[in-house]
Write an enzyme that holds these catalytic residues in place. Structure first.
Site, short mmCIF file in Angstrom:
data_model
loop_
_atom_site.label_atom_id
_atom_site.label_comp_id
_atom_site.label_asym_id
_atom_site.label_seq_id
_atom_site.Cartn_x
_atom_site.Cartn_y
_atom_site.Cartn_z
N CYS A 60 0.87 -1.87 0.01
CA CYS A 60 -0.12 -0.97 0.11
C CYS A 60 0.41 0.92 0.15
CB CYS A 60 -0.55 -0.10 0.94
SG CYS A 60 -1.76 -1.37 1.52
N ARG A 116 1.09 1.46 -5.62
CA ARG A 116 1.62 0.59 -4.73
C ARG A 116 0.21 -0.24 -4.74
NH1 ARG A 116 6.65 1.44 -2.38
NH2 ARG A 116 5.01 0.73 -0.65
N TRP A 119 -3.62 -2.10 -1.22
CA TRP A 119 -3.56 -3.24 -2.14
C TRP A 119 -3.69 -4.36 -1.06
CZ3 TRP A 119 -0.35 -7.41 -2.71
CH2 TRP A 119 0.07 -8.28 -3.68
N ASN A 179 0.84 -0.08 6.07
CA ASN A 179 1.54 -0.42 4.65
C ASN A 179 2.29 -1.32 5.28
OD1 ASN A 179 2.70 -1.55 2.34
ND2 ASN A 179 4.59 0.10 2.82
N GLY A 180 1.53 -2.20 5.14
CA GLY A 180 1.90 -4.10 5.32
C GLY A 180 1.41 -5.02 5.91
N GLU A 199 12.32 -15.00 -18.71
CA GLU A 199 12.02 -13.12 -18.47
C GLU A 199 10.82 -12.96 -19.79
OE1 GLU A 199 11.82 -11.22 -15.99
OE2 GLU A 199 11.27 -9.48 -17.30
N LYS A 205 7.20 -11.55 -19.44
CA LYS A 205 6.85 -9.98 -19.19
C LYS A 205 5.78 -9.99 -20.05
CE LYS A 205 9.02 -6.65 -17.32
NZ LYS A 205 9.21 -8.37 -16.68
N GLU A 209 2.70 -10.97 -18.29
CA GLU A 209 1.82 -10.21 -16.66
C GLU A 209 1.22 -8.55 -17.46
OE1 GLU A 209 4.89 -8.53 -14.57
OE2 GLU A 209 6.51 -8.40 -15.52
N HIS A 229 11.01 -33.80 -24.68
CA HIS A 229 10.79 -34.58 -23.77
C HIS A 229 9.35 -34.28 -23.15
CE1 HIS A 229 14.85 -35.62 -23.42
NE2 HIS A 229 14.94 -35.12 -23.18
N LYS A 286 3.30 -3.50 -7.38
CA LYS A 286 4.62 -3.63 -7.99
C LYS A 286 5.38 -4.28 -7.17
CE LYS A 286 8.07 -1.41 -10.52
NZ LYS A 286 8.47 -2.76 -11.20
C1 AGP Z 1 8.17 -7.88 -12.55
O1 AGP Z 1 7.72 -7.62 -13.90
C2 AGP Z 1 7.47 -8.19 -11.86
N1 AGP Z 1 6.48 -7.68 -11.55
C3 AGP Z 1 7.16 -9.39 -10.38
O2 AGP Z 1 7.64 -10.42 -10.95
C4 AGP Z 1 8.77 -8.81 -9.96
O3 AGP Z 1 9.63 -8.70 -10.08
C5 AGP Z 1 9.17 -9.37 -8.62
O4 AGP Z 1 7.59 -9.50 -7.97
C6 AGP Z 1 10.02 -9.53 -7.28
O5 AGP Z 1 9.95 -7.83 -7.18
P1 AGP Z 1 10.94 -6.75 -6.50
O6 AGP Z 1 12.71 -7.52 -7.53
O7 AGP Z 1 10.60 -6.05 -5.85
O8 AGP Z 1 11.13 -8.06 -5.47
#
Ligand code: AGP
Length: 606
Positions: free
Chosen positions: A2, A27, A75, A101-102, A479, A483, A486, A502, A601
C-alpha cells in the site's frame, strides 16, 4: 503493498494528500482514503476504487478543511477491497486515525483481546487493531502510546497517525516497510516513497526499522524504540519530478524501457575506475571472498530471472558454484547455507516479503549477504550485510524492465570484480570494455528493431506463445515469457530448447508461435536444430540472433536483431526486443499496461 502519506503545514492538507496518493497509486489501488484534522475533530473520507473516486468525493480536497492529515491507497491483503476496509481507520473515541502499509501477523490474537476489552471493530483488516491499541495505551502522550503499541505488534508496518488532542502533529513509525520523511519550508511530510514527495521537497530522511517520528509544521523529531531522541542524516533527492512522470510516453513501461541505456550507464559507469570494476561498498567483503565455497542467488519473479542470467557470468569468471533459488522456495527448504555461503539477494523494491524472509533465513544460518536493490533505504537493503544499489531511478510500471536489466548489469560487474579480486581473471580489460558498451548496445537493440509493433499485431491474438533458448538464452526466455504473460495476459511458456522433445513439443501445432533466442555460439547449432524441429511441425518461428547470423536468418519466419556482443553479457541486451514485443502485444490488446490486473509493484505479502 500500500501507499501512505502524511502532511502538516500551513496549506490545506487534503489536496496535498490526494496529490501524494496519486503518485503512490502504483503501490496499490483497490481503495483509498484520507483523514484530516480541523478544530479538534478528525474527518475521514474513504472510497472503494481508485484515487480519482476519492478526489471526486472530496472535490479534489476542497471540501475537507484542515492543515494536518494522513492518507492511504490500498492493495488488499486482509479483508476485501471495500470502503469499510479502506484506511484510515478511526479509534472508537474518534481521537486517533491510522494508515498502515504492511502486515500485522498477530492481529487475530490482538483483535480478540481488544474485543474482550470492549473495543468495537468496523473492518476485517489487520490494521484496525493498531488504532485501538493506541487508544488503549494513550495517557496524554502519543509517542509513548505508539511505542507501547509497536511493542505489541509482530509483522511489518509503516504507520501514519494523527491525534485530535495534538493538532498540527503527524506521527510516523517504521518496521520492515518503507517510510520516508520530507522536510519542507514550514511544512513536513511522510510517504512510502519519494515519488510522493518530490513535488514538494527534495530534502528527505529515510526512517529505519524501529524508529518513530513526530512531525509538526516547523519541526521533526525522531526517536528509537526506547523513546530516546536520535539524529538522522538528511538526504537530497537528485532526480527531477519528470523522472517519475511519463515523460511523453503513453505508458510508464515504455518510458522505462527507453530509459534502460541511461539506467544501465548510471549503474555501471560510476563503478569503473582506471579500467577496473570497483565496488567501494564491498571493501569489507573482499577479504572474505577466498572463503566463499558457493554463491546462492535468491529473488522472486523477474529479479529471480535476472539472477538466472547473471549466474553464468559469475560461474564462468569466478569459478565458484552458483545456485539460483526462488525466495518463496528457499525460505522453507531447510537450505544448506553456512558461513561459507555468499547469498546474493535481488529485489527492485527491496520490500518483497518472500525475498526478505529468505534473506532472514540465510542470515540466521550464517551466510554473508549481499543485496542488489533499486530502492534506497528499503528493507532488503537494511537487512543485508552489504548492499549494491542499482541506479535505475524510480520504476513505476508494475512490469519491471530497467529494474531487471540494471540488476543483471550489477551481477556482471560483480562477476568481473570478484574474479579480479580472486586473481582468476586474465582478460579484465576486454570484459570491462564489454560492460561499458552495454548501454550503447541496449540502445542499438531498440533502434535495430522498428518491426516490433508490426510483429505484435501478427501475434497479439495468439492463444499461447513458446519462448525457447539454451544456456544464457534460456535465462532470457524465462523473462521474455513473464513479460508477455503479465501485461498481455496471453499464456506464454519458457522452455529450455533441449527439453522440447521431452513432451512439450506435443503442443506445437500449425501456426503456433515459437520465439527462439539464438545468441549463444556454444549451443547455436543445437538451437538451430530445435528451430527446424518446431517448424517441421507447423510452428511460426520468431528468432532473435546476432544480426549477422545467416544460418538463423534463413531458418526463421521472422527476426528481431541483437547487436553483436560477448555472449556471456548478451542477455541484458536480448531482453529488450522482447520487452518491446510484450508491450506492443499488450497495447494491441488494450490491456492496462502499467497496472496489470491482480498485480502490484511490490508483493509485500506471502
Ligand atoms: C516483474 O515484472 C514482476 N512485476 C514481478 O515478477 C517482480 O519482479 C517480483 O515481484 C519481484 O519484485 P522485486 O524485484 O521488487 O523484489
Amino acid at each position: 503493498m500500500c501507499g501512505i502519506v502524511g502532511f502538516t503545514g500551513r496549506q490545506s492538507a487534503a489536496p496535498v494528500l490526494l496529490d501524494g496518493l496519486k503518485k503512490l497509486e502504483y503501490r496499490g489501488y483497490d481503495s483509498a482514503g484520507i483523514a484530516v484534522m480541523d478544530n479538534g475533530t478528525i474527518s475521514v473520507n474513504k472510497v472503494r476504487g481508485r484515487i480519482a473516486s476519492l478526489c471526486e468525493k472530496t472535490g479534489d480536497g476542497a471540501s475537507v478543511p484542515g492543515f494536518t492529515g494522513i492518507g492511504h491507497t490500498r492493495w488488499a491483503t486482509h479483508g476485501a477491497p471495500t470502503e469499510e476496509n479502506a484506511h484510515p481507520h478511526l479509534s472508537n473515541d474518534g481521537r486517533f486515525a491510522v494508515v498502515h502499509n504492511g502486515i500485522i501477523e498477530n492481529y487475530i490474537v490482538l483483535r480478540e483481546e481488544l474485543i474482550r476489552d470492549g473495543y468495537r471493530f468496523q473492518s476485517e483488516t489487520d490494521t484496525e487493531v493498531i488504532v485501538h491499541l493506541i487508544e488503549m495505551y494513550y495517557a496524554g502522550n502519543v509517542r509513548d502510546a505508539l511505542i507501547k503499541t509497536a511493542n505489541r505488534l509482530r509483522g511489518s508496518y509503516a504507520l501514519g497517525v494523527i491525534c485530535s488532542e495534538e493538532p498540527g502533529k503527524i506521527y510516523a513509525v517504521r518496521e520492515a516497510s518503507p517510510l520516508i520523511l520530507g522536510i519542507g519550508m514550514d511544512e513536513n511530510f511522510f510517504a512510502s516513497d519519494v515519488t510522493a514527495l518530490v513535488n514538494h521537497t527534495r530534502n528527505v530522511v529515510y526512517l529505519e526499522d524501529g524508529e518513530f517520528a513526530e512531525l509538526s509544521g516547523n519541526d521533526i523529531r525522531i526517536f528509537d524504540c526506547s523513546g530516546r531522541e536520535i539524529s538522522k542524516k538528511v538526504s537530497r533527492i537528485t532526480w527531477d519530478v519528470q523522472a517519475a512522470e511519463k515523460g511523453g510516453y503513453d505508458h510508464f513501461m515504455l518510458k522505462e524501457i527507453m530509459e534502460q541505456p541511461a539506467a544501465v550507464r548510471a549503474t555501471v559507469a560510476p563503478r569503473i575506475k582506471d579500467g577496473k570494476v570497483d565496488f567501494e561498498e564491498l571493501a569489507g567483503l573482499v577479504p572474505e571472498l577466498p572463503d566463499v565455497s558457493k554463491i546462492v542467488i535468491t529473488a522472486c519473479g523477474s529479479a529471480y530471472y535476472a539472477g538466472c542470467a547473471g549466474k553464468y557470468a559469475l560461474e564462468r569468471l569466478c569459478r565458484i558454484p552458483v545456485e539460483t533459488q526462488l525466495a518463496s522456495e528457499l525460505r522453507y527448504s531447510d537450505p544448506l547455507i553456512d558461513s561459507r555461503t555468499l547469498l546474493i539477494v535481488i529485489s527492485q523494491s527491496g520490500e518483497t516479503a518472500d525475498t526478505i524472509a529468505a534473506l532472514r533465513e540465510c542470515r540466521a544460518r550464517g551466510a554473508k549477504t549481499l543485496a542488489v536493490v533499486n530502492v534506497v533505504g528499503s528493507s532488503v537493503a537494511s537487512l543485508a550485510d552489504y548492499t549494491v544499489y542499482t541506479r535505475a531511478g524510480p520504476e513505476i510500471a508494475v512490469a519491471t524492465t530497467k529494474g531487471y536489466t540494471t540488476q543483471i548489469a550489477v551481477l556482471y560487474m560483480l562477476a568481473v570484480f570478484f574474479a579480479e579480486r580472486l586473481g582468476r581473471l586474465d582478460d579484465a580489460p576486454e570484459l570491462v570494455e564489454e560492460l561499458q558498451a552495454l548501454p550503447r548496445r541496449i540502445q542499438q537493440a531498440i533502434d535495430m528493431n522498428p518491426s516490433v509493433p508490426a510483429l505484435a499485431r501478427k501475434y497479439h491474438e495468439s492463444r499461447a506463445l513458446f519462448f525457447i533458448g539454451r544456456n544464457t538464452d534460456y535465462a532470457v526466455a524465462l523473462e521474455g515469457a513473464l513479460k508477455m504473460k503479465e501485461i498481455s495476459y496471453i499464456h506464454a511458456e519458457a522452455y529450455a530448447a533441449g527439453e522440447l522433445k521431452h513432451g512439450t513439443i506435443a503442443l506445437i501445432e500449425e501456426h503456433c508461435p515459437v520465439i527462439a533466442l539464438c545468441c549463444n555460439p556454444s549451443v547455436m547449432e543445437k538451437t538451430l536444430s530445435n528451430i527446424v524441429e518446431v517448424k517441421s511441425r507447423g510452428a511460426e518461428v520468431l528468432a532473435l540472433p546476432f544480426r549477422d547470423n545467416r544460418r538463423i536468418l534463413s531458418a526463421a519466419d521472422d527476426l528481431l536483431f541483437i547487436p553483436d556482443a560477448d555472449a556471456l553479457f548478451s542477455p541484458v541486451i536480448e531482453i529488450v526486443p522482447l520487452q518491446l514485443l510484450a508491450y506492443y502485444v499488450a497495447k494491441a490488446n488494450g490491456c492496462d499496461i502499467d497496472k496489470p490486473k491482480n498485480l502490484a509493484k511490490s508483493v509485500t505479502v506471502e
